[in-house]
Design a protein around this motif. Structure first.
Motif, PDB file in Angstrom:
ATOM      1  N   THR A 245      59.633  29.973  27.151  1.00 20.42           N
ATOM      2  CA  THR A 245      60.401  29.340  28.219  1.00 20.42           C
ATOM      3  C   THR A 245      59.843  29.655  29.603  1.00 20.42           C
ATOM      4  OG1 THR A 245      61.919  31.235  28.261  1.00 20.42           O
ATOM      5  CG2 THR A 245      62.525  29.355  26.875  1.00 20.42           C
ATOM      6  N   GLY A 246      59.079  30.722  29.736  1.00 19.84           N
ATOM      7  CA  GLY A 246      58.627  31.186  31.045  1.00 19.84           C
ATOM      8  C   GLY A 246      57.508  30.338  31.626  1.00 19.84           C
ATOM      9  N   ARG A 247      57.517  30.189  32.921  1.00 23.02           N
ATOM     10  CA  ARG A 247      56.449  29.472  33.617  1.00 23.02           C
ATOM     11  C   ARG A 247      55.310  30.402  33.996  1.00 23.02           C
ATOM     12  NH1 ARG A 247      56.799  25.914  39.279  1.00 23.02           N
ATOM     13  NH2 ARG A 247      54.567  25.444  39.367  1.00 23.02           N
ATOM     14  N   TYR A 248      55.650  31.587  34.502  1.00 21.65           N
ATOM     15  CA  TYR A 248      54.632  32.478  35.045  1.00 21.65           C
ATOM     16  C   TYR A 248      54.311  33.625  34.090  1.00 21.65           C
ATOM     17  CZ  TYR A 248      55.334  30.023  39.446  1.00 21.65           C
ATOM     18  OH  TYR A 248      55.410  29.047  40.414  1.00 21.65           O
ATOM     19  N   GLN A 249      53.037  33.965  34.037  1.00 22.25           N
ATOM     20  CA  GLN A 249      52.576  35.132  33.293  1.00 22.25           C
ATOM     21  C   GLN A 249      52.315  36.268  34.277  1.00 22.25           C
ATOM     22  OE1 GLN A 249      49.160  34.360  30.841  1.00 22.25           O
ATOM     23  NE2 GLN A 249      50.022  32.492  29.946  1.00 22.25           N
ATOM     24  N   TRP A 250      52.857  37.450  33.969  1.00 18.62           N
ATOM     25  CA  TRP A 250      52.700  38.614  34.837  1.00 18.62           C
ATOM     26  C   TRP A 250      51.689  39.574  34.207  1.00 18.62           C
ATOM     27  CZ3 TRP A 250      56.604  40.289  38.806  1.00 18.62           C
ATOM     28  CH2 TRP A 250      57.398  39.211  39.228  1.00 18.62           C
ATOM     29  N   HIS A 251      50.720  39.990  35.015  1.00 18.20           N
ATOM     30  CA  HIS A 251      49.664  40.876  34.522  1.00 18.20           C
ATOM     31  C   HIS A 251      49.508  42.045  35.488  1.00 18.20           C
ATOM     32  CE1 HIS A 251      48.276  37.729  31.696  1.00 18.20           C
ATOM     33  NE2 HIS A 251      48.542  36.892  32.683  1.00 18.20           N
ATOM     34  N   GLN A 252      49.528  43.243  34.939  1.00 21.00           N
ATOM     35  CA  GLN A 252      49.292  44.443  35.732  1.00 21.00           C
ATOM     36  C   GLN A 252      48.087  45.171  35.145  1.00 21.00           C
ATOM     37  OE1 GLN A 252      52.168  47.836  35.727  1.00 21.00           O
ATOM     38  NE2 GLN A 252      52.291  47.452  37.927  1.00 21.00           N
ATOM     39  N   TRP A 253      47.013  45.226  35.918  1.00 23.86           N
ATOM     40  CA  TRP A 253      45.771  45.826  35.438  1.00 23.86           C
ATOM     41  C   TRP A 253      45.433  47.049  36.277  1.00 23.86           C
ATOM     42  CZ3 TRP A 253      42.273  40.805  35.181  1.00 23.86           C
ATOM     43  CH2 TRP A 253      42.777  39.963  34.179  1.00 23.86           C
ATOM     44  N   ARG A 254      45.001  48.095  35.589  1.00 19.43           N
ATOM     45  CA  ARG A 254      44.510  49.310  36.230  1.00 19.43           C
ATOM     46  C   ARG A 254      43.078  49.510  35.738  1.00 19.43           C
ATOM     47  NH1 ARG A 254      48.095  47.951  38.749  1.00 19.43           N
ATOM     48  NH2 ARG A 254      50.086  48.987  39.169  1.00 19.43           N
ATOM     49  N   GLU A 255      42.113  49.285  36.608  1.00 20.09           N
ATOM     50  CA  GLU A 255      40.717  49.230  36.192  1.00 20.09           C
ATOM     51  C   GLU A 255      39.879  50.275  36.929  1.00 20.09           C
ATOM     52  OE1 GLU A 255      39.805  47.172  33.804  1.00 20.09           O
ATOM     53  OE2 GLU A 255      41.772  46.185  33.696  1.00 20.09           O
ATOM     54  N   THR A 256      38.938  50.858  36.196  1.00 20.10           N
ATOM     55  CA  THR A 256      37.959  51.771  36.781  1.00 20.10           C
ATOM     56  C   THR A 256      36.588  51.118  36.700  1.00 20.10           C
ATOM     57  OG1 THR A 256      39.229  53.731  36.132  1.00 20.10           O
ATOM     58  CG2 THR A 256      36.903  54.047  36.651  1.00 20.10           C
ATOM     59  N   LEU A 257      35.943  50.967  37.855  1.00 17.34           N
ATOM     60  CA  LEU A 257      34.609  50.370  37.915  1.00 17.34           C
ATOM     61  C   LEU A 257      33.581  51.482  38.030  1.00 17.34           C
ATOM     62  CD1 LEU A 257      35.278  47.409  40.396  1.00 17.34           C
ATOM     63  CD2 LEU A 257      35.585  47.491  37.917  1.00 17.34           C
ATOM     64  N   ALA A 258      32.692  51.540  37.080  1.00 15.73           N
ATOM     65  CA  ALA A 258      31.664  52.585  37.087  1.00 15.73           C
ATOM     66  C   ALA A 258      30.261  51.989  37.112  1.00 15.73           C
ATOM     67  CB  ALA A 258      31.828  53.490  35.867  1.00 15.73           C
ATOM     68  N   VAL A 259      30.059  50.927  36.346  1.00 16.53           N
ATOM     69  CA  VAL A 259      28.745  50.282  36.280  1.00 16.53           C
ATOM     70  C   VAL A 259      28.914  48.805  36.562  1.00 16.53           C
ATOM     71  CG1 VAL A 259      27.795  51.961  34.660  1.00 16.53           C
ATOM     72  CG2 VAL A 259      28.988  49.948  33.788  1.00 16.53           C
ATOM     73  N   LYS A 260      27.802  48.122  36.762  1.00 16.65           N
ATOM     74  CA  LYS A 260      27.826  46.716  37.148  1.00 16.65           C
ATOM     75  C   LYS A 260      28.581  45.863  36.137  1.00 16.65           C
ATOM     76  CE  LYS A 260      24.750  42.881  38.379  1.00 16.65           C
ATOM     77  NZ  LYS A 260      23.331  42.443  38.524  1.00 16.65           N
ATOM     78  N   SER A 261      28.442  46.180  34.865  1.00 15.28           N
ATOM     79  CA  SER A 261      29.086  45.372  33.827  1.00 15.28           C
ATOM     80  C   SER A 261      30.609  45.454  33.905  1.00 15.28           C
ATOM     81  CB  SER A 261      28.603  45.801  32.441  1.00 15.28           C
ATOM     82  OG  SER A 261      28.912  47.169  32.204  1.00 15.28           O
ATOM     83  N   ASP A 262      31.152  46.572  34.423  1.00 15.35           N
ATOM     84  CA  ASP A 262      32.606  46.687  34.587  1.00 15.35           C
ATOM     85  C   ASP A 262      33.124  45.620  35.539  1.00 15.35           C
ATOM     86  OD1 ASP A 262      32.651  48.876  32.912  1.00 15.35           O
ATOM     87  OD2 ASP A 262      32.546  50.332  34.544  1.00 15.35           O
ATOM     88  N   LEU A 263      32.404  45.437  36.644  1.00 19.04           N
ATOM     89  CA  LEU A 263      32.793  44.421  37.618  1.00 19.04           C
ATOM     90  C   LEU A 263      32.657  43.027  37.020  1.00 19.04           C
ATOM     91  CD1 LEU A 263      33.668  43.546  40.440  1.00 19.04           C
ATOM     92  CD2 LEU A 263      31.255  43.652  41.134  1.00 19.04           C
ATOM     93  N   GLU A 264      31.569  42.788  36.309  1.00 18.71           N
ATOM     94  CA  GLU A 264      31.352  41.477  35.700  1.00 18.71           C
ATOM     95  C   GLU A 264      32.479  41.141  34.729  1.00 18.71           C
ATOM     96  OE1 GLU A 264      29.066  39.448  36.597  1.00 18.71           O
ATOM     97  OE2 GLU A 264      27.919  40.808  37.870  1.00 18.71           O
ATOM     98  N   GLU A 265      32.859  42.113  33.927  1.00 15.79           N
ATOM     99  CA  GLU A 265      33.932  41.890  32.952  1.00 15.79           C
ATOM    100  C   GLU A 265      35.256  41.601  33.653  1.00 15.79           C
ATOM    101  OE1 GLU A 265      36.360  44.277  29.425  1.00 15.79           O
ATOM    102  OE2 GLU A 265      34.465  45.094  30.191  1.00 15.79           O
ATOM    103  N   LEU A 266      35.549  42.352  34.727  1.00 15.68           N
ATOM    104  CA  LEU A 266      36.781  42.138  35.474  1.00 15.68           C
ATOM    105  C   LEU A 266      36.824  40.724  36.046  1.00 15.68           C
ATOM    106  CD1 LEU A 266      39.389  43.068  36.903  1.00 15.68           C
ATOM    107  CD2 LEU A 266      37.928  43.923  38.758  1.00 15.68           C
ATOM    108  N   LEU A 267      35.742  40.282  36.644  1.00 18.44           N
ATOM    109  CA  LEU A 267      35.715  38.944  37.250  1.00 18.44           C
ATOM    110  C   LEU A 267      35.851  37.860  36.190  1.00 18.44           C
ATOM    111  CD1 LEU A 267      32.973  39.367  40.017  1.00 18.44           C
ATOM    112  CD2 LEU A 267      35.436  39.785  40.123  1.00 18.44           C
ATOM    113  N   ASP A 268      35.267  38.065  35.026  1.00 21.64           N
ATOM    114  CA  ASP A 268      35.416  37.099  33.931  1.00 21.64           C
ATOM    115  C   ASP A 268      36.874  37.018  33.476  1.00 21.64           C
ATOM    116  OD1 ASP A 268      32.727  36.508  33.983  1.00 21.64           O
ATOM    117  OD2 ASP A 268      32.197  37.809  32.286  1.00 21.64           O
TER     118      ASP A 268
END
Length: 373
Positions: A245-268
């Protein structure tokens, strides 16, 4: 074959002060639209009734306009609605419910279960056993009288209650408004429709929390649903179908970026989210200046696409690479300043140093681009 829709925890009148005015208003409107969606689903699934297991309203002090709009939103389904007071809208001597009645806002097909007892819906084949909260917190099981309620043999015994099933949820949640784990069995209920837990949750084959119809907080608890319940006859096992029934999806993310691939994965992952998303993002770790630029660009795109995105980058350190510094032509005194800011950021976890480093890098990059024109 009786069939009904089970919903709860609408929390109408809830405000969203942590969001900006536009986003907060949209989230409020989604809750009203969600009630209209429930009415549509009740018609679509040919339900005999809609049962609302408490906390229709977020507080006793909601506006008259909110009260009228809530009941107006139910008009799409002309069958019976049974609404139960919960802990947020308890049936006090003077309450949001008594105001609704004085306003003449309650349609004839909406039954307000303001007193413990049975709401008979004979034409629908249902006897709804109700345990309304008459104060915000109780320490006895208000569903215990269900065992003593007599109902016609040909009607389904459907319990409607608001509280915490004992031994199921965490101790801090089930401290008040307790409900026995075996209530359905002990009180010979064909189904027990519960509210208070804002996500969809099965307790046993006859006992369910429907959850709220529209998510309103960052919890991964399967919110934004209603339940279609079908029971062939007294004593038969319920067939329960979860519908979105809901319209909006709520997402709470806590991310640690250490290497370049971490950022790439987050953006994807951000790019893969639907437009109707509400995102709370907190980042820590480290990112290069080039990575910071990509991140800011992605957040800018997300701000325009999502309903809301809030990103806390205060613990995300900037760590310029040699390539970053080379592109900035940061030598001499400027290079020394950058080095000092980097050191202060690392040693003191200084948000000011991080921001200063970001501003300086942006200015230098802008100057370099102007020089190249």
């Amino acid at each position: 074959m009786p069939r009904f829709l089970h919903t709860a925890d609408w929390q109408m009148g809830r405000s969203y002060s942590r969001f900006d005015i536009e986003d907060g208003a949209a989230l409020v409107e989604a809750r009203f639209a969600g009630i209209e969606k429930l009415a549509e689903l009740a018609n679509e699934h040919q339900c005999d009734a809609v049962l609302v297991a408490g906390d229709v309203f977020d507080a006793q002090t909601v506006s008259d306009r909110t009260i009228r709009r809530v009941f107006n939103a139910t008009k799409g389904f002309e069958g019976p609605w049974v609404m139960l007071p919960g802990n947020h809208d308890a049936a006090l001597a003077e309450s949001v419910w008594t105001r609704a009645l004085r306003l003449g806002a309650v349609p004839d097909n909406v039954h307000l279960a303001l007193q413990p007892g049975v709401v008979p819906l004979e034409a629908q084949g249902l006897a709804v056993l109700c345990a309304p909260l008459t104060q915000r917190h109780t320490y006895g099981d208000l569903t215990e009288p269900f065992s003593h309620y007599e109902t016609p043999d040909d009607l389904l015994r459907i319990g409607l209650a608001h509280g915490s099933v004992q031994g199921l949820l965490s101790d801090d949640i089930d401290a008040t408004n307790p409900i026995a784990l075996d209530r359905a069995e002990v009180s010979r209920l064909d189904y027990l429709a519960l509210g208070d837990w804002h996500g969809t949750k099965q307790v046993n084959e006859r006992t369910w929390y429907s959850g709220t119809h529209e998510a309103e907080r960052f919890r991964n608890n399967d919110a934004g649903n209603a339940l279609i319940v079908e029971i062939t006859g007294p004593g038969a096992t319920p067939s329960v179908t979860q519908v979105v029934t809901g319209r909006y999806q709520w997402h709470q993310w806590r991310e640690t970026l250490a290497v370049k691939s971490d950022l790439e994965e987050l953006l994807d992952r951000l790019e893969a989210l639907p437009d109707a998303s509400v995102v709370d993002l907190r980042l820590e770790g480290a990112v290069t200046l080039a990575g910071e630029e990509r991140l800011l660009e992605a957040l800018s795109v997300a701000e325009a696409r999502f309903r809301s995105i809030q990103c806390d980058r205060s613990k995300l350190q900037l760590e310029p690479t040699e390539d970053d510094l080379s592109e900035l032509h940061a030598d001499g005194y400027v290079g020394e300043v950058i080095g000092e800011l980097r050191q202060r950021q690392q040693e003191q976890q200084s948000e000011e140093a991080r921001d200063a480093l970001a501003i300086l890098a942006s200015l230098l990059k802008g100057r370099a681009q102007e020089g190249g024109q």
